[in-house]
Scaffold this active site. Sequence first.
Site, PDB file in Angstrom:
ATOM      1  CB  CYS A   2      -0.817  -0.122   0.957  1.00 48.66           C
ATOM      2  SG  CYS A   2      -1.777  -1.640   1.499  1.00 48.66           S
ATOM      3  NE  ARG A  27       4.092   1.787  -1.876  1.00 53.98           N
ATOM      4  CZ  ARG A  27       5.299   1.325  -1.761  1.00 53.98           C
ATOM      5  NH1 ARG A  27       6.217   1.851  -2.766  1.00 53.98           N
ATOM      6  NH2 ARG A  27       5.768   0.389  -1.042  1.00 53.98           N
ATOM      7  CD1 TRP A  75      -3.119  -4.410  -4.960  1.00 57.61           C
ATOM      8  CD2 TRP A  75      -2.235  -5.722  -3.612  1.00 57.61           C
ATOM      9  NE1 TRP A  75      -3.015  -5.442  -5.581  1.00 57.61           N
ATOM     10  CE2 TRP A  75      -2.537  -6.443  -4.652  1.00 57.61           C
ATOM     11  CE3 TRP A  75      -1.748  -6.397  -2.316  1.00 57.61           C
ATOM     12  CZ2 TRP A  75      -2.582  -7.653  -4.719  1.00 57.61           C
ATOM     13  CZ3 TRP A  75      -1.443  -7.666  -2.476  1.00 57.61           C
ATOM     14  CH2 TRP A  75      -1.635  -8.394  -3.692  1.00 57.61           C
ATOM     15  CG  ASN A 101       3.483  -0.882   2.591  1.00 53.68           C
ATOM     16  OD1 ASN A 101       2.595  -2.045   1.891  1.00 53.68           O
ATOM     17  ND2 ASN A 101       4.378  -0.758   2.133  1.00 53.68           N
ATOM     18  N   GLY A 102       2.102  -3.448   4.674  1.00 51.93           N
ATOM     19  CA  GLY A 102       2.728  -4.655   5.086  1.00 51.93           C
ATOM     20  C   GLY A 102       1.848  -5.651   5.610  1.00 51.93           C
ATOM     21  CD  GLU A 528       8.559  -8.204 -19.417  1.00 49.41           C
ATOM     22  OE1 GLU A 528       8.272  -9.337 -18.830  1.00 49.41           O
ATOM     23  OE2 GLU A 528       8.202  -7.128 -19.242  1.00 49.41           O
ATOM     24  CE  LYS A 532       5.121  -5.650 -19.049  1.00 52.01           C
ATOM     25  NZ  LYS A 532       6.221  -5.806 -18.096  1.00 52.01           N
ATOM     26  CD  GLU A 535       2.492  -6.810 -15.929  1.00 55.99           C
ATOM     27  OE1 GLU A 535       2.194  -6.781 -14.702  1.00 55.99           O
ATOM     28  OE2 GLU A 535       3.325  -6.104 -16.517  1.00 55.99           O
ATOM     29  CG  HIS A 551       7.900 -31.059 -26.974  1.00 58.03           C
ATOM     30  ND1 HIS A 551       8.257 -32.523 -27.131  1.00 58.03           N
ATOM     31  CD2 HIS A 551       8.805 -30.303 -27.517  1.00 58.03           C
ATOM     32  CE1 HIS A 551       9.654 -32.577 -27.598  1.00 58.03           C
ATOM     33  NE2 HIS A 551       9.783 -31.079 -27.935  1.00 58.03           N
ATOM     34  CE  LYS A 652       6.587  -0.150 -11.323  1.00 60.63           C
ATOM     35  NZ  LYS A 652       6.818  -0.592 -12.570  1.00 60.63           N
TER      36      LYS A 652
HETATM   37  C1  AGP Z   1       5.873  -6.139 -14.262  1.00 54.69           C
HETATM   38  O1  AGP Z   1       5.252  -5.477 -15.363  1.00 54.69           O
HETATM   39  C2  AGP Z   1       5.407  -6.521 -13.188  1.00 54.69           C
HETATM   40  N1  AGP Z   1       4.257  -5.453 -12.692  1.00 54.69           N
HETATM   41  C3  AGP Z   1       5.855  -7.286 -12.026  1.00 54.69           C
HETATM   42  O2  AGP Z   1       6.022  -8.480 -12.967  1.00 54.69           O
HETATM   43  C4  AGP Z   1       7.315  -6.866 -11.396  1.00 54.69           C
HETATM   44  O3  AGP Z   1       8.227  -6.854 -12.597  1.00 54.69           O
HETATM   45  C5  AGP Z   1       7.616  -7.998 -10.248  1.00 54.69           C
HETATM   46  O4  AGP Z   1       6.721  -7.732  -9.406  1.00 54.69           O
HETATM   47  C6  AGP Z   1       8.912  -7.720  -9.824  1.00 54.69           C
HETATM   48  O5  AGP Z   1       9.087  -6.396  -9.293  1.00 54.69           O
HETATM   49  P1  AGP Z   1      10.486  -5.661  -8.696  1.00 54.69           P
HETATM   50  O6  AGP Z   1      11.232  -5.636  -9.903  1.00 54.69           O
HETATM   51  O7  AGP Z   1      10.029  -4.326  -8.061  1.00 54.69           O
HETATM   52  O8  AGP Z   1      11.165  -6.738  -7.682  1.00 54.69           O
END
Ligand code: AGP
Length: 657
Positions: A2, A27, A75, A101-102, A528, A532, A535, A551, A652
């Site tokens: 958060c 966040r 969050w 936060n946590g 990757e 992208k 998400e 396979h 994030k």
């Molecule tokens: C990527 O687009 C993500 N939102 C997520 O996978 C991110 O890369 C992952 O949570 C790792 O975060 P960090 O690089 O801050 O450790």
Amino acid sequence: MCGIVGYIGDKNAATILVEGLRSLEYRGYDSAGIAIVDKRKRLYLLKKKGKFKALTDCLINRQVAGHLGIGHTRWATHGEPNEANAHPHYGNTRNFLVVHNGIIENHHELKLALKKDGHRFSSQTDTEVVAHLVEKFYKGDLLSAVCRTIGYLKGSFALGVICMHEPDILIAARKDSPLIVGLGKGENFIASDVPAILSRTRDIIYLDNNEIAKISKTQVKVVDLKGKEIKKKKVRITWNADSAEKAGYSHFMLKEIEEQPQVIERILRHRIKSKTVTFENINLSRAALKNITNIQIVACGTAYHAGLCGKYILEKMLQIPINVDTSSEFRYRQQIITKNKTLIILVSQSGETADTLASLRAAKEKGAKILSICNVVGSSIARESDGVIYTLAGPEISVASTKAYTAQLMTFYLLGLYLSGIKETITAKQLSRYLKEMEKIPDCMRDIIKNQKKVKKIAHEYVDRYHYRLAEQFKFLEDDIVQFKDPKKALELAEKWASLSHSAYGRRFGDFPFLYLGRNVNYPSALEGALKLKEITYISAEGYAAGEMKHGPIALIDEFPLVVCIATKSEVYEKMLSNIREIKARNGTVLSIATKGDKEIRKKEYSNYIIEIPEIDDFFSPLLVALPLQILAYQIAVGLGCDVDQPRNLAKSVTVE
Ligand code: AGP
């Protein structure tokens, strides 16, 4: 994960909290709240479910005065997103207010004990126990009450605490979740991240684990759990607030995609001095690095994909075995670490990802040397590692990581050059050829960005195909309704279809899954690209090593999925072409990412769609391939009307396990 912010001073606290929370929204964004106290000890508490706008809409036309306040953007981890679960939380009375936060891991047992003492709970959150404990332990000194409370907490926390009895004090405390104190003139701040207070001050203190700050408008005193004062270093932030602003772009994601040429240029300028790679904070001697015989890379999500690519890069340059693991697996696995021989490399944009941080600690305990590749300066992972290489990407706000990814890739290439110099696995001629190739990257990226209209066109054509399919389904619905004799049943059916089509665009796209295929150094690019898309569009997408198609995944192929094939000119190019032929033979639809000028792949027997990238040594192509894949995902998300910068269920940085 958060966001928290706090203020004490003479200005309007509400304005400052709102400004701070807006920049922390990345966040978490399922509810938000503020608590403001004025000089006459009156409390204004407002909590709203939903995006931050719901809170600010409520504040329009309201005069909220007060000099002290805490705010939160959530969050959800414990309890659904609603007003009762939104922060700030309070005890039996509204005299003690807390933002957090946590995760408080032992909240359940604490809650049971507090209930026996007569405490009544009004939320399902883990945080609420903190407010009740502070209330229970308060004997006229808020700092002591918080110190005592912390002694009972297991888990992670960044806390902001205020109390109606001491309206001139703001308390901040942290363990395993980030928290900074901003130092102003006659005012002070707390925040989860620098951008939240950067327009107000550039002088900050990074709180470390188990440190508590007692903050008034003119003083900041940091103590340990026993109340002993700790002298903290003031850090001056030198980057600009505009790098955390949208600057006219419709989304942070697009802005950050387009920033990539400058980021790579900045990295090269900073790291290469007279044809030599330099890292100022690596903190590991050349002798220690020469001794390394194996490397373990650990990361999550996009950073994990950068790490996978790092494996290909480092193996080629160093000729030693490199392992890659996701942090959530590595931390619970049997970690094979040979003292002085194993180097652990952690990759993290935020430097706060809980599983990556836990992996760091687990490996450290076994005597491993830790080098981290981080973007956020002063983050927990950066500070706890033996050495750190900052990726210099600047603040990344979009939840979907873009520029941090290519910055991590470039850092791996540079690290490869640096280590291969030490291990003498590269000749001077090779080094200068690599450096020359790397210098071309920013301009090649500019070229891709200049020609992004082509990617947009393909993305939108694909969205139209989906809409067409949807329309066909509605046609079928109409026929169905006409056939229904019972009007009530017909109405029920119509409502079901209508709600489906509005609420779950992405899910309905299930008819149109995406497959991303790549080989060798571009296998991680395929993973990757799929991440992208998933998400930000909620479309189901998978990345595969192209050789794995036969396979299993090839069973998915008919005309509906879009198969994105990374087929740049390389030593595995012919292999990729034969994979594409296998897909086309099964009536598949192929979008090829190809090298400019490749005539073969343009042929109908290979590609339905084609996106070109400039010619470059294929070893460096992941740096370029990333861009069209990011733009494709972005444009499909825009076409579907998805919330690009704040995709559902995500935040994030993942500071919880
Ligand atoms: C990527 O687009 C993500 N939102 C997520 O996978 C991110 O890369 C992952 O949570 C790792 O975060 P960090 O690089 O801050 O450790």
